[in-house]
Design a protein around this motif. Structure first.
Motif, mmCIF file in Angstrom:
data_model
loop_
_atom_site.group_PDB
_atom_site.id
_atom_site.type_symbol
_atom_site.label_atom_id
_atom_site.label_comp_id
_atom_site.label_asym_id
_atom_site.label_seq_id
_atom_site.Cartn_x
_atom_site.Cartn_y
_atom_site.Cartn_z
ATOM 1 N N ALA A 191 0.801 -1.155 -0.054
ATOM 2 C CA ALA A 191 -0.002 -0.027 0.012
ATOM 3 C C ALA A 191 0.944 1.118 0.048
ATOM 4 O O ALA A 191 1.556 1.562 0.957
ATOM 5 N N VAL A 192 0.906 1.932 -1.061
ATOM 6 C CA VAL A 192 1.621 3.244 -1.452
ATOM 7 C C VAL A 192 0.911 4.400 -1.571
ATOM 8 O O VAL A 192 -0.231 4.455 -2.236
ATOM 9 N N VAL A 193 1.248 5.664 -0.746
ATOM 10 C CA VAL A 193 0.477 6.963 -0.906
ATOM 11 C C VAL A 193 1.673 7.646 -1.322
ATOM 12 O O VAL A 193 2.871 7.841 -0.850
ATOM 13 N N SER A 194 1.357 8.672 -2.630
ATOM 14 C CA SER A 194 2.211 9.688 -2.906
ATOM 15 C C SER A 194 1.708 10.866 -2.747
ATOM 16 O O SER A 194 0.618 11.327 -3.557
ATOM 17 N N VAL A 195 2.261 11.816 -2.087
ATOM 18 C CA VAL A 195 1.840 13.128 -1.752
ATOM 19 C C VAL A 195 2.694 14.074 -2.311
ATOM 20 O O VAL A 195 3.721 14.656 -1.734
ATOM 21 N N PRO A 196 2.270 14.978 -3.405
ATOM 22 C CA PRO A 196 3.041 15.919 -3.821
ATOM 23 C C PRO A 196 3.084 17.082 -3.093
ATOM 24 O O PRO A 196 1.771 17.663 -2.486
ATOM 25 N N GLN A 252 8.487 20.661 -6.961
ATOM 26 C CA GLN A 252 9.930 20.245 -6.993
ATOM 27 C C GLN A 252 9.933 18.875 -5.816
ATOM 28 O O GLN A 252 11.113 18.452 -5.693
ATOM 29 N N PHE A 253 9.206 18.871 -4.862
ATOM 30 C CA PHE A 253 9.117 17.963 -3.925
ATOM 31 C C PHE A 253 7.742 17.141 -3.748
ATOM 32 O O PHE A 253 6.740 17.661 -3.715
ATOM 33 N N LYS A 254 7.914 15.951 -3.492
ATOM 34 C CA LYS A 254 6.798 15.164 -2.780
ATOM 35 C C LYS A 254 7.486 14.102 -1.849
ATOM 36 O O LYS A 254 8.374 13.744 -1.866
ATOM 37 N N ALA A 255 6.494 13.341 -1.414
ATOM 38 C CA ALA A 255 6.696 12.606 -0.438
ATOM 39 C C ALA A 255 5.877 11.192 -0.720
ATOM 40 O O ALA A 255 4.689 11.200 -1.027
ATOM 41 N N VAL A 256 6.637 10.005 -0.690
ATOM 42 C CA VAL A 256 6.072 8.761 -1.088
ATOM 43 C C VAL A 256 6.522 7.802 -0.026
ATOM 44 O O VAL A 256 7.508 7.487 0.504
ATOM 45 N N ALA A 257 5.392 7.071 0.672
ATOM 46 C CA ALA A 257 5.366 6.472 1.831
ATOM 47 C C ALA A 257 4.677 5.037 1.482
ATOM 48 O O ALA A 257 3.626 4.965 0.783
ATOM 49 N N GLY A 258 5.124 3.829 2.259
ATOM 50 C CA GLY A 258 4.200 2.706 1.847
ATOM 51 C C GLY A 258 4.619 1.587 2.809
ATOM 52 O O GLY A 258 5.654 1.618 3.704
ATOM 53 N N PHE A 259 3.728 0.763 2.702
ATOM 54 C CA PHE A 259 3.910 -0.792 3.743
ATOM 55 C C PHE A 259 3.798 -1.940 2.635
ATOM 56 O O PHE A 259 2.934 -1.889 1.810
ATOM 57 N N THR A 260 4.489 -2.800 3.112
ATOM 58 C CA THR A 260 4.659 -3.981 1.925
ATOM 59 C C THR A 260 4.599 -5.373 2.928
ATOM 60 O O THR A 260 5.557 -5.328 3.881
ATOM 61 N N ARG A 261 3.915 -6.407 2.715
ATOM 62 C CA ARG A 261 3.815 -7.456 3.269
ATOM 63 C C ARG A 261 4.796 -8.405 2.426
ATOM 64 O O ARG A 261 4.129 -8.923 1.368
ATOM 65 N N LEU A 262 6.072 -8.887 2.648
ATOM 66 C CA LEU A 262 6.899 -9.549 1.905
ATOM 67 C C LEU A 262 6.744 -11.084 2.015
ATOM 68 O O LEU A 262 6.566 -12.002 1.172
ATOM 69 N N GLY A 319 7.748 -4.775 5.706
ATOM 70 C CA GLY A 319 8.571 -3.546 5.288
ATOM 71 C C GLY A 319 7.897 -2.280 5.278
ATOM 72 O O GLY A 319 6.608 -2.248 4.693
ATOM 73 N N TYR A 320 8.405 -1.082 5.497
ATOM 74 C CA TYR A 320 8.158 -0.007 5.534
ATOM 75 C C TYR A 320 9.086 1.129 5.074
ATOM 76 O O TYR A 320 10.142 1.060 5.418
ATOM 77 N N PHE A 321 8.637 1.934 4.107
ATOM 78 C CA PHE A 321 9.566 2.644 3.494
ATOM 79 C C PHE A 321 9.060 4.186 3.165
ATOM 80 O O PHE A 321 7.868 4.556 3.017
ATOM 81 N N MET A 346 14.300 2.539 4.751
ATOM 82 C CA MET A 346 13.321 1.519 4.665
ATOM 83 C C MET A 346 13.360 0.782 6.050
ATOM 84 O O MET A 346 14.757 0.567 6.543
ATOM 85 N N VAL A 347 12.658 0.391 6.570
ATOM 86 C CA VAL A 347 12.711 -0.439 7.940
ATOM 87 C C VAL A 347 11.977 -1.725 7.580
ATOM 88 O O VAL A 347 10.944 -1.531 6.987
ATOM 89 N N ALA A 348 12.289 -3.149 7.918
ATOM 90 C CA ALA A 348 11.851 -4.193 7.744
ATOM 91 C C ALA A 348 11.991 -5.101 9.182
ATOM 92 O O ALA A 348 13.029 -4.970 9.939
ATOM 93 N N VAL A 349 10.789 -5.689 9.292
ATOM 94 C CA VAL A 349 10.703 -6.286 10.539
ATOM 95 C C VAL A 349 10.674 -7.909 10.067
ATOM 96 O O VAL A 349 9.584 -8.135 9.587
ATOM 97 N N ALA A 350 11.502 -8.737 10.513
ATOM 98 C CA ALA A 350 11.640 -10.068 10.086
ATOM 99 C C ALA A 350 11.167 -10.922 11.106
ATOM 100 O O ALA A 350 11.688 -11.145 12.205
#
Length: 483
Positions: free
Chosen positions: A153-158, A162-172, A192-194, A211-215
């Motif tokens: 799940a990824v969100v992109s916020v302009p 010249q600048f935007k923020a992209v944040a996401g969560f992934t279940r690997l 993972g969280y990035f 990026m941070v991942a919890v294994a």
């Protein structure tokens, strides 16, 4: 016949849904088909697999097909559905005469929409994942986590132009899905969280990322990874863990192990036609688990000159920290999830080759080197060439790889030709050619040569002596159709 019926039913559903949806939505379909033959001499430098137990066939014919359908309700809402037959050999699997196995799988399935009256965009589902890289055309993808797909799940916020923020969560990984196998809950997830912060100015761009991942200790890290049918025995365990992961009792010491990475990519185009690129990153995991910890850094710098009509010269250097001589303090190579980094489509790396399985599988972690390429060579209309020379030397101490082989078994955690000691080197030349028969149909020939010098004290005399009998050669030829 039942397998053929299953395939026919799947395609009927895709096109049936498209026809039904057409009244209310716009449906766009794109895709590609690639059919090619790979001819090898001395694959893996020996003609064998990494363990020296199987012999590579000199000729294999591969085929892949991908179909992507976009169901577009409006400019702010769509659903992507992608299916594929992914690099299967003629005469085997899907392409077995009269009785084929069904090998169609879903590789994209995500919803993408913008929040009403804003440019904030959400992408949710199975999607392409790429952490930043300074030039995807020159370096292909991020070596930590790139060139792959994952449920996210990824969100992109302009914020500004010249600048935007992209944040996401992934279940690997979620090995046991919704129910664990006993009455006790176990840590079987790998999440993972990035965060990505692209900054784009005139003639300069920088993209810091983290990026941070919890294994979870009980997740299935033996899961194989990699985009190629070539056998390199690469898994999440070999990419993430130290060699001491196999010491008894094997695995991580804690129920939840934290990995983290931070880096940035840079691109300078203000001096066009001179263009410069760089990436720097550091990663660490299991930091408080002694011999299980793994940490290290990687960087690359590259340049190209795009002011010539006939060709584009490119030069890349890279360096990664490597293993020291002791297993007690863990691994000094940067942990990775899955990536396909490679400079100028080098024959050494699994990167941006048109055809799958046509590379030597070198690991950028624990190596250093350079690549020089004459790219986009063109003297005749619709005919282009690429000539690339690559050289790599290891940054790993020989004792570390020797101990890893003793603990994991030969060719499991590290492999000859993929992982190099400080006393070993490999070099390669590839000459790739493409002729556009039509705008969407290309005939492609990829040729490669590689030579390596390896230590028998690490890999054994049998493998090393076999590698000295001749250098590795590859010729891949076939057709690529995009629509």
């Amino acid at each position: 016949m039942k397998r053929f019926a299953s395939i026919a039913l799947l395609f009927a559903m895709v096109f049936g849904f498209a026809a039904i949806a057409a009244a209310a939505t716009e449906v766009k379909m794109t895709g590609d088909a690639r059919i090619h033959a790979n001819f090898w001499s001395d694959i893996n430098y020996t003609g064998w697999n990494a363990k020296g137990t199987n012999t590579g066939d000199p000729l294999t014919i591969w085929e892949r097909f991908r179909l992507r359908s976009d169901f577009i309700a409006n400019e702010g809402l769509k659903f992507r559905f992608g299916i594929r037959v992914n690099n299967k050999a003629w005469g085997n699997d899907t392409f077995t005469v009269d009785n084929p196995a069904t090998s169609i799988d879903v590789y994209q399935a995500y919803l993408q929409f913008k929040w009403p009256s804003t440019n904030v965009e959400f992408t949710v589902g199975l999607q392409d994942i790429d952490l930043p890289i300074s030039s995807s055309a020159l370096l292909n993808s991020n070596p930590v986590f790139g060139g792959t797909r994952a449920a996210a799940a990824v969100v992109s916020v302009p914020v500004t132009d010249q600048f935007k923020a992209v944040a996401g969560f992934t279940r690997l990984l979620d090995t046991n899905k919704d129910f664990d196998t006993t009455t006790r809950q176990v840590a079987d997830e790998f999440d993972g969280y990035f965060l990505v912060l692209p900054i784009t100015l005139d003639g300069f761009s920088a993209t810091p990322w983290g990026m941070v991942a919890v294994a979870g200790r009980d997740a299935g890290y033996s899961t194989t990874v990699g985009s190629s049918p070539r056998y390199t025995d690469q898994s999440l365990a070999t990419n993430l863990a130290s060699a001491a992961y196999m010491l008894s009792p094997s695995g991580f010491k804690q129920a939840q192990t934290v990995f983290w990475w931070a880096g940035s990519s840079f691109a300078v185009t203000a001096l066009d036609p001179f263009k410069f690129y760089a990436d720097v990153m550091y990663g660490e995991g299991a930091g408080n688990q002694g011999s299980r910890q793994r940490k290290g850094m990687f960087f690359d710098v590259a340049a190209e000159y795009t002011g010539l009509d006939l060709l584009t010269p490119q030069l890349t250097f890279w360096y990664s920290t490597g293993e020291n001589g002791s297993m007690r303090d863990g691994s000094e190579r940067m942990p990775t999830v899955v990536g396909s980094w490679g400079p100028s489509t080098s024959f050494l790396f699994d990167s941006s080759q048109a055809f799958a399985g046509g590379h030597m599988g070198l690991n950028p972690m624990g190596s250093m080197g350079f690549a020089f390429s004459l790219n986009k060579i063109s003297f005749i209309q619709d005919l282009t060439h690429r000539l690339t020379f690559s050289y790599a030397r290891g940054t790993n101490q020989a004792r570390a790889l020797r101990d890893a082989n003793a603990l994991w078994g030969l060719g499991n955690y590290v492999q000859m030709g993929r992982d190099l000691t400080v006393n070993e080197y490999v070099m390669a030349v590839n000459f790739d050619n493409q002729y556009n028969i039509y705008e969407n149909l290309a005939a492609i020939v990829e040729a490669g040569w590689a030579h390596g010098d390896f230590q028998s004290s690490v890999w054994g005399r049998r493998l090393v002596n076999q590698s000295k009998d001749g250098d590795a050669w590859k010729v891949a030829f076939g057709l690529q159709y995009k629509f």
